[in-house]
Design an enzyme around this catalytic site. Structure first.
Site, PDB file in Angstrom:
ATOM      1  N   GLY A  88      80.812  17.364  18.830  1.00  0.00           N
ATOM      2  CA  GLY A  88      81.158  16.012  18.576  1.00  0.00           C
ATOM      3  C   GLY A  88      81.990  15.350  19.552  1.00  0.00           C
ATOM      4  O   GLY A  88      81.892  14.560  20.094  1.00  0.00           O
ATOM      5  N   GLY A  96      79.049  22.886  15.301  1.00  0.00           N
ATOM      6  CA  GLY A  96      79.209  24.543  15.062  1.00  0.00           C
ATOM      7  C   GLY A  96      77.779  25.087  14.910  1.00  0.00           C
ATOM      8  O   GLY A  96      77.803  26.256  15.268  1.00  0.00           O
ATOM      9  N   ARG A 143      73.115   9.697  14.731  1.00  0.00           N
ATOM     10  CA  ARG A 143      72.404  10.641  13.906  1.00  0.00           C
ATOM     11  C   ARG A 143      71.247  10.095  13.063  1.00  0.00           C
ATOM     12  O   ARG A 143      70.264  10.802  12.822  1.00  0.00           O
ATOM     13  CB  ARG A 143      73.406  11.264  12.836  1.00  0.00           C
ATOM     14  CG  ARG A 143      74.414  12.137  13.711  1.00  0.00           C
ATOM     15  CD  ARG A 143      75.494  12.701  12.657  1.00  0.00           C
ATOM     16  NE  ARG A 143      76.185  13.791  13.410  1.00  0.00           N
ATOM     17  CZ  ARG A 143      77.259  14.126  12.799  1.00  0.00           C
ATOM     18  NH1 ARG A 143      77.944  13.828  11.560  1.00  0.00           N
ATOM     19  NH2 ARG A 143      78.010  15.159  13.500  1.00  0.00           N
ATOM     20  N   LYS A 153      90.981  24.921  20.251  1.00  0.00           N
ATOM     21  CA  LYS A 153      91.317  26.204  19.682  1.00  0.00           C
ATOM     22  C   LYS A 153      90.608  27.346  20.397  1.00  0.00           C
ATOM     23  O   LYS A 153      89.213  27.205  20.186  1.00  0.00           O
ATOM     24  CB  LYS A 153      91.395  26.335  18.441  1.00  0.00           C
ATOM     25  CG  LYS A 153      92.056  25.159  17.481  1.00  0.00           C
ATOM     26  CD  LYS A 153      92.230  25.717  16.142  1.00  0.00           C
ATOM     27  CE  LYS A 153      92.515  24.791  15.102  1.00  0.00           C
ATOM     28  NZ  LYS A 153      91.646  24.921  13.916  1.00  0.00           N
TER      29      LYS A 153
END
Ligand code: AMP
Length: 398
Positions: free
Chosen positions: A355, A378, A41, A203
């Protein structure tokens, strides 16, 4: 609406406040010394930082790190990041032990043109996550212009991503954010067909929105990871002890029915009786015996997913196909990484985000062989859902 970008700005002599995403893993040794682990990053922000330095602007960088509780906490200090950045830039990086205030303002005044300052963790201030206008105003007071280069936090309306734009005349995308928007927009606006999405991870609940948004656009959604067991159970399959979201069975069934064949589920699985890399494992086709849990997609699924991907012209992938952190259950995830690399070679546009999928593609050594590796998990999903990202929406129009 197209947004202003750093390339449109005259940065010479300007104080440029840049929101970067330096939320990197930090290693702590036995003596308590903290150093940067994976610096992906930080490297991703270098083009923007270098552009400011080349234009003889003052680069004032800010980021959050971890989840401190709205007050200073040395275990979340960004100071190791300043040191690491110094070595990457091969130039001095000043570090401010506060985020805002008199001392920081004075440091900014004394900075020569073409130099870099990193502010302390924005989350040491409770006003950051509350998007407090008073805190945002103090951040803005440090600068002439604002640049957002933190795509990974663009879906959060915090003081350093959104609030700060209200107090500065010009707010622009940094180079990283610009590239992200360019690639992700291609997935939304007339992607070349066949368009295939690969979704995995733990999920279903995290992916419902993106599945709904993708269904009208894509030809296939290939599902893997634990989320496939929620779908399979919802369709009446025996999934043994596999991880299932019981409260999402109805939603999964509804999504599957609405998809009219576009949602593809694994036909075989690598199963074990314990959540352990060394647990004896076997491949089962169809239903999973009681006491066993599915921990990876099986070889037939790999082959059929690969075949679909090799025909695709556009591919987006988010989420591992199994418990890829354990080498014995990483085969499916690695095979998808390889299929994306091969599809790219055949001319497909391929985008990977999240990620775990990014870690998998890096681990498999295919990072350079796909079209784009997104720095947002996200944020990427919300963008694909067609949601407005507050950190982008707040920027000045081009
Ligand atoms: P997510 O954060 O939703 O992308 O999920 C990533 C996590 O899902 C990783 O830590 C994986 O180990 C985990 N995962 C993937 N497949 C399975 C599985 N079959 N059973 C349990 N966990 C899984």
């Amino acid at each position: 609406m197209a947004k202003l970008s750093i390339d449109d700005l005259d940065l010479s002599g300007k104080r440029v406040l840049v929101r970067v995403d330096f939320n990197v893993p930090i290693d702590t040794d036995e003596e308590g010394n903290r150093t940067v682990g994976d610096d992906t990053r930080i490297r991703a922000a270098l083009p923007t930082i270098r552009a400011i330095l080349d234009a003889k602007g003052k680069a004032i960088l800010m980021s959050h790190l971890g989840r401190p509780k709205g007050q200073p906490d040395p275990s979340y200090s960004l100071s190791p990041v300043a040191q690491h950045l110094e070595s990457l830039l091969d130039a001095r990086v000043r570090f401010a032990s506060n985020t805002v205030g008199e001392a920081v303002e004075s440091t900014v005044r004394s900075m020569p043109a073409g130099s870099v300052l990193l502010l302390e963790n924005t989350r040491f201030e409770s006003g950051e996550r509350e998007n407090d206008p008073a805190f945002a105003r103090r951040l803005a007071a440090l600068a002439d212009v604002f640049v957002n280069d933190a795509f990974g936090t663009a879906h959060r309306a915090h003081a350093s991503t959104e609030g700060v734009t209200r107090f500065l005349e010009q707010s622009a995308m940094g180079k990283l954010v610009k590239t992200e928007i360019e690639y992700l927009s291609k997935l939304l606006d007339s992607p070349e067909k066949p368009y295939v999405a690969v979704l995995g991870g733990a999920k279903v609940s995290d992916k419902i929105g993106v599945i709904e948004a993708l269904l009208p656009r894509v030809d296939r959604i290939l599902i893997g990871g634990a989320m496939s067991y929620t779908f399979l159970k919802a369709l009446g399959e025996n999934v043994g002890d596999s991880r299932v979201e019981e409260d999402k069975l109805k939603t999964a069934k509804k999504l599957y029915d609405e998809a009219e064949g576009k949602i593809v589920l694994p036909s075989d699985h690598v199963v074990a009786e314990a959540f352990d890399n060394d647990a004896p494992r076997e491949v089962v086709i169809g239903s999973i015996p009681n006491r066993a849990m599915g921990l990876d997609i099986g070889p037939d699924t790999i082959a059929s997913y690969r075949e679909t991907l090799m025909e695709a012209k556009t591919i987006v992938w988010n989420g591992p196909m199994g418990v890829f952190e354990m080498t014995n259950f990483a085969t499916g995830t690695n095979a998808i990484a390889e299929a994306l690399a091969d599809a790219t070679e055949k001319g497909a546009l391929t985008v990977v985000g999240g990620g775990d999928s990014v870690a998998a593609i890096v681990q498999a050594g295919f990072e350079e062989r796909v079209s784009h590796v997104s720095t947002g998990g996200g944020a990427m999903l919300e963008f694909l859902e067609g949601k407005e990202l507050p950190g982008i929406a707040a920027l000045s129009d081009a």
